[in-house]
Design a protein around this motif. Structure first.
Motif, PDB file in Angstrom:
ATOM      1  N   THR A   1      41.267  46.433  50.184  1.00  0.00           N
ATOM      2  CA  THR A   1      41.359  45.420  49.210  1.00  0.00           C
ATOM      3  C   THR A   1      40.146  44.316  49.770  1.00  0.00           C
ATOM      4  OG1 THR A   1      43.727  45.139  49.028  1.00  0.00           O
ATOM      5  CG2 THR A   1      42.423  42.977  48.538  1.00  0.00           C
ATOM      6  N   ASP A   2      39.702  44.106  51.035  1.00  0.00           N
ATOM      7  CA  ASP A   2      38.519  43.825  51.218  1.00  0.00           C
ATOM      8  C   ASP A   2      37.619  44.520  50.801  1.00  0.00           C
ATOM      9  OD1 ASP A   2      37.441  41.636  52.490  1.00  0.00           O
ATOM     10  OD2 ASP A   2      36.826  42.939  54.088  1.00  0.00           O
ATOM     11  N   PHE A   3      37.044  45.815  50.900  1.00  0.00           N
ATOM     12  CA  PHE A   3      36.118  46.769  50.455  1.00  0.00           C
ATOM     13  C   PHE A   3      36.400  46.678  48.957  1.00  0.00           C
ATOM     14  CE2 PHE A   3      35.707  48.767  54.665  1.00  0.00           C
ATOM     15  CZ  PHE A   3      34.297  48.300  54.706  1.00  0.00           C
ATOM     16  N   VAL A   4      37.085  46.430  48.115  1.00  0.00           N
ATOM     17  CA  VAL A   4      37.210  46.344  46.785  1.00  0.00           C
ATOM     18  C   VAL A   4      36.502  45.296  46.340  1.00  0.00           C
ATOM     19  CG1 VAL A   4      38.452  46.092  44.720  1.00  0.00           C
ATOM     20  CG2 VAL A   4      38.919  47.811  46.276  1.00  0.00           C
ATOM     21  N   LEU A   5      36.731  44.064  46.970  1.00  0.00           N
ATOM     22  CA  LEU A   5      36.146  42.961  46.644  1.00  0.00           C
ATOM     23  C   LEU A   5      34.792  42.839  46.828  1.00  0.00           C
ATOM     24  CD1 LEU A   5      38.956  40.539  47.455  1.00  0.00           C
ATOM     25  CD2 LEU A   5      38.373  41.144  45.504  1.00  0.00           C
ATOM     26  N   ARG A   6      34.279  43.376  48.064  1.00  0.00           N
ATOM     27  CA  ARG A   6      32.970  43.489  48.637  1.00  0.00           C
ATOM     28  C   ARG A   6      32.240  44.443  47.487  1.00  0.00           C
ATOM     29  NH1 ARG A   6      33.155  44.456  54.797  1.00  0.00           N
ATOM     30  NH2 ARG A   6      30.855  44.397  54.789  1.00  0.00           N
ATOM     31  N   ALA A   7      32.767  45.465  46.844  1.00  0.00           N
ATOM     32  CA  ALA A   7      32.063  46.277  46.042  1.00  0.00           C
ATOM     33  C   ALA A   7      31.650  45.688  44.828  1.00  0.00           C
ATOM     34  CB  ALA A   7      32.916  47.498  45.688  1.00  0.00           C
ATOM     35  N   LYS A   8      32.656  44.643  44.272  1.00  0.00           N
ATOM     36  CA  LYS A   8      32.353  43.748  43.230  1.00  0.00           C
ATOM     37  C   LYS A   8      31.287  42.857  43.310  1.00  0.00           C
ATOM     38  CE  LYS A   8      37.183  43.754  41.015  1.00  0.00           C
ATOM     39  NZ  LYS A   8      36.637  44.219  39.733  1.00  0.00           N
TER      40      LYS A   8
END
Length: 357
Positions: A346-353
């Motif tokens: 979840t943290d990496f999905v938000l960072r990718a965005k």
């Protein structure tokens, strides 16, 4: 003080094993996410004590309360606070080690670091704290549903008893037995071994395998925050974990490069790999294939036998385990592994965005 984890989706846990309550504050959950409280409770129920004869008999309902960050069943974008009250503490079970250090516990290191320690069940070092992580991880799982990400962990080994490779298993059967191994024949052997170890007043370790499907391509950072490195950090931060390997892991060293390389091909416009010894991560970034990894848990340190130790003044003492403890931690560790994996993704999905214009 390292009580927090995450960058954009950040959690901070609080509380002790025998205090009034434990809990978590989740900061960075996007607004508008439907919060399924029944799902949160079901995840906590998978981790809670007293589930079966092969787990600790401490009785905790692990009923939670959401104090903030959710309105009319939807996240508001503000910090979500969740509290879980402790119900079945028996602090007297630990009075005998108020001055003594239990072998392979955090007693000595906490005393040496802080000069004071909560000896009741290990205080902050107790695995009781992981209930807060599971609560936070359940919300992360809800977020990942938007991307069809599926996270499935199961018990793949207890002692020297191993389940077949995950590719040969139906992971939907993981919850069909008390040891959480999707292979019924292997599960029976594991349960028998754990029960015998319990009767011997001893403990045994095992392995939890986690498989993550439908991970978006491009998660992870290229240098210090590699996806597999963060997964490793998250897993090694779980109580009793002694090892982490992903993809081919240590077995990969027996192969040559010509055998180990995952060749690419075009699958109807999607770039895929013919094999997946990389474990779904290349260059620290997800490539869209299944992510899979193993997490090794040591035998629970509290055993119902006399052991030699010393007290805080260095005097020899005999320590004998008391209270209620798991003879093998891995069945209850399955939802913890899933929760930590969900927090990382979840943290990496938000960072990718936030990494693209």
């Amino acid at each position: 003080m390292s009580n927090s984890y995450g960058t954009l989706f950040k959690i901070s846990t609080f509380g002790e094993s025998h205090g009034p309550a434990i809990g978590v504050i989740i900061d960075g959950c996007p607004a508008g996410l439907t919060i399924d409280e029944a799902f949160i409770q079901s995840e906590l129920d998978r981790r809670k004590p007293g589930q079966s004869k092969i787990t600790t008999q401490r009785k905790e309902d692990d009923t939670f309360k959401i104090l903030s960050g959710v309105f009319e069943g939807v996240s508001t974008g503000t910090p979500i606070a969740i509290v879980i009250e402790n119900q079945d503490q028996r602090s007297k079970d630990y009075s005998h080690i108020a001055e003594a250090f239990r072998p392979s516990h955090a007693d000595y290191t906490y005393q040496a670091k802080y000069g004071v320690r909560d000896y009741r069940g290990g205080g902050r070092s107790s695995a009781r704290e992981t209930a807060a992580r599971v609560a936070a991880g359940s919300i992360a799982k809800m977020f990942l549903r938007k991307y069809s990400v599926d996270i499935s962990a199961y018990v793949s080994q207890v002692g020297d008893i191993k389940a077949p490779h995950f590719s040969k298993l139906d992971l939907s059967k993981t919850e069909d037995n008390i040891v959480r191994c999707p292979d019924s024949d292997t599960a029976e052997k594991m349960i028998s071994l754990i029960d015998q170890v319990r009767l011997d007043r001893d403990t045994i370790g095992g392995v939890v395998t986690c498989v993550i499907k439908n991970t978006p391509v491009g998660l992870g950072e290229p240098v210090f925050d590699k996806l597999h490195a963060e997964l490793g950090k998250a897993m090694l931060g779980i109580n009793a974990v002694k090892g982490f390997e992903y993809g081919s892991g240590f077995e990969g060293i027996t192969l040559r490069g010509s055998q180990h390389n995952d060749e690419f091909y075009n699958d109807g416009g999607n770039i895929r790999t013919k094999t997946n010894l990389s474990g779904g991560v290349q260059g620290g970034i997800s490539n869209g294939e299944d992510i899979y990894f193993n997490v090794a848990f040591k035998p629970v340190a509290t055993i119902m036998q006399d052991q030699d130790s010393v007290d805080k003044n260095g005097n020899p003492v005999t320590v004998s385990g008391k209270g209620r403890h798991d003879p093998c931690v891995v069945p209850r560790a399955v939802p913890i592994v899933e929760a930590m994996a969900a927090l990382v993704l979840t943290d990496f999905v938000l960072r990718a965005k936030s990494s693209k214009v």
